[in-house]
Design an enzyme around this catalytic site. Structure first.
Site, PDB file in Angstrom:
ATOM      1  N   LYS A 115      13.914   4.386 -24.309  1.00 51.11           N
ATOM      2  CA  LYS A 115      14.257   3.136 -23.983  1.00 51.11           C
ATOM      3  C   LYS A 115      15.376   3.036 -22.992  1.00 51.11           C
ATOM      4  O   LYS A 115      15.420   1.931 -22.133  1.00 51.11           O
ATOM      5  CB  LYS A 115      14.026   1.933 -24.936  1.00 51.11           C
ATOM      6  CG  LYS A 115      13.006   1.689 -25.689  1.00 51.11           C
ATOM      7  CD  LYS A 115      12.840   0.308 -26.338  1.00 51.11           C
ATOM      8  CE  LYS A 115      11.661   0.051 -26.725  1.00 51.11           C
ATOM      9  NZ  LYS A 115      11.369  -1.134 -27.475  1.00 51.11           N
ATOM     10  N   LYS A 197       0.657   7.886 -24.826  1.00 56.25           N
ATOM     11  CA  LYS A 197       0.475   6.561 -25.551  1.00 56.25           C
ATOM     12  C   LYS A 197       0.083   5.372 -24.793  1.00 56.25           C
ATOM     13  O   LYS A 197       0.825   5.061 -23.786  1.00 56.25           O
ATOM     14  CB  LYS A 197       1.506   6.279 -26.752  1.00 56.25           C
ATOM     15  CG  LYS A 197       1.272   5.359 -27.621  1.00 56.25           C
ATOM     16  CD  LYS A 197       2.362   4.999 -28.480  1.00 56.25           C
ATOM     17  CE  LYS A 197       2.227   3.765 -29.147  1.00 56.25           C
ATOM     18  NZ  LYS A 197       3.379   3.228 -29.999  1.00 56.25           N
ATOM     19  N   LYS A 200       1.581  -1.348 -23.795  1.00 54.11           N
ATOM     20  CA  LYS A 200       1.644  -2.807 -23.232  1.00 54.11           C
ATOM     21  C   LYS A 200       2.723  -2.784 -22.048  1.00 54.11           C
ATOM     22  O   LYS A 200       2.532  -3.760 -21.163  1.00 54.11           O
ATOM     23  CB  LYS A 200       1.780  -3.681 -24.402  1.00 54.11           C
ATOM     24  CG  LYS A 200       2.922  -3.640 -25.054  1.00 54.11           C
ATOM     25  CD  LYS A 200       3.022  -4.584 -26.297  1.00 54.11           C
ATOM     26  CE  LYS A 200       4.357  -4.442 -27.250  1.00 54.11           C
ATOM     27  NZ  LYS A 200       4.307  -4.858 -28.611  1.00 54.11           N
TER      28      LYS A 200
END
Ligand code: TRP
Length: 331
Positions: A115, A197, A200
């Site tokens: 992140k 993966k 969203k």
């Protein structure tokens, strides 16, 4: 709520629209658990602000996530459904745990590394200490089991380390929780890069199927999914795209991999992709209808949140009182 039942806790961040990966990997499994355990499910809005959020959108998504939980089958009569920021004990325990979590431990978290690479302009302290908040979420409820996707297991391990440290420094306080990764559908991959993966937050909207995507969009995305040149519906090495579509199809139809291979023997990928798209659309249709009904009734959603927050606060308060006393705060 009965006390002889094992306690299950889990949460999802309202940081984007939910994908079928979130549904198959977490929410669907939560539904089965609510029949057997004392389940506490949370909308982790405090986690969401570790990356910049548009306030109105965050509020909207929080309502939507509660509605989507319920539309998917979480029953507020059977489990506790609440919003993290409604229960102040999460922030309170997070601080105490922050003071019992090591810089080095947090530095090793792969989600932080990912992140912070992605949000290089906003590597804030909350993003770094996020696992301490997650540990607080779990430990507040004396949780036995935490159903999560594989990507969260590192945070569960850290939670156990922090709980163990606190217990040994201050005397036993927290139950040692265990992560529960479901075999089936625990990891749904991106449709365009099936080594990754399904997320969203992927910039390519063809990479994921949202729970609220309409039928045509779902079918179109399945048709565009990356596969391979073998043209054989078979689960195997080097066939990440097909393996992923087979997994999705299996989850929505209940069929085994062998049954799927048989069903599509001698048929092309076009047929298979269409069947996957239709199965997903059919499976999501009743959830989408119920979601539409629930989101019209904000008052009802707010009453569910309020009831959930009250039940969660009561449980959390017991742990919090112990923790404050043990660390030396005047009660
Ligand atoms: N960090 C989790 C995620 O990003 C969400 C989460 C927050 C969570 N608190 C939790 C999951 C506690 C399990 C238990 O998916």
């Amino acid at each position: 709520m009965e006390n002889n039942h094992k306690i299950v806790f889990s949460a999802v961040q309202p940081s984007g629209k939910l994908t079928i990966g979130n549904y198959l990997g977490s929410i669907k499994n939560w539904i089965a658990l609510q029949e057997e355990y004392q389940c506490i499910y949370c909308v982790a809005d405090m986690h969401a602000i570790t990356v910049r959020q548009e306030p109105a959108a965050l509020r909207q998504r929080t309502y939507e996530l509660v509605a989507l939980y319920m539309a998917s089958g979480l029953d507020p009569e059977k489990c506790t459904l609440f919003v993290q920021s409604h229960v102040p004990a999460h922030a309170q325990l997070a601080w105490v745990l922050n003071c019992n979590t090591m810089f080095g431990e947090l530095s090793r978290m792969t989600q932080f590394k990912d992140k912070s690479a992605k949000h290089a302009d906003n590597i804030n302290a909350g993003l770094f200490t996020y696992p301490a908040l997650m540990a607080a979420d779990i430990l507040l409820y004396q949780t036995d089991l935490v159903p999560v996707g594989q990507d969260q297991m590192q945070h569960i391990e850290l939670t156990r380390d922090v709980a163990g440290r606190f217990n040994s420094v201050y005397s036993p306080t927290f139950k040692m929780p265990e992560g529960l990764v479901h075999r089936n559908g625990a990891k749904i991959m991106s449709l365009s890069e099936p080594q990754k993966k399904m997320s969203k937050s992927d910039e390519n909207t063809n990479a994921f199927i949202l729970m609220l995507d309409d039928r045509d969009t779902i079918i179109r995305k399945c048709k565009r999914a990356v596969t391979d040149s073998e043209a054989q519906v078979r689960f195997g090495e080097g066939k990440d795209g097909i393996n992923n579509l087979m997994t999705i199809y299996a989850c929505f139809t209940g069929k085994t991999m062998e049954e799927i291979e048989k069903e599509f023997e001698g048929r092309g990928y076009g047929d298979f992709k269409l069947a996957v798209g239709e199965a997903v659309a059919d499976g999501l249709a009743p959830i989408q209808d119920e979601f539409a009904r629930l989101t019209k009734d904000k008052t009802y959603l707010e009453s569910v949140m309020a009831k959930g927050a009250e039940a969660a606060s009561r449980l959390a308060g017991r742990t919090m009182a112990k923790v404050y006393r043990k660390v030396g705060f005047i009660g």
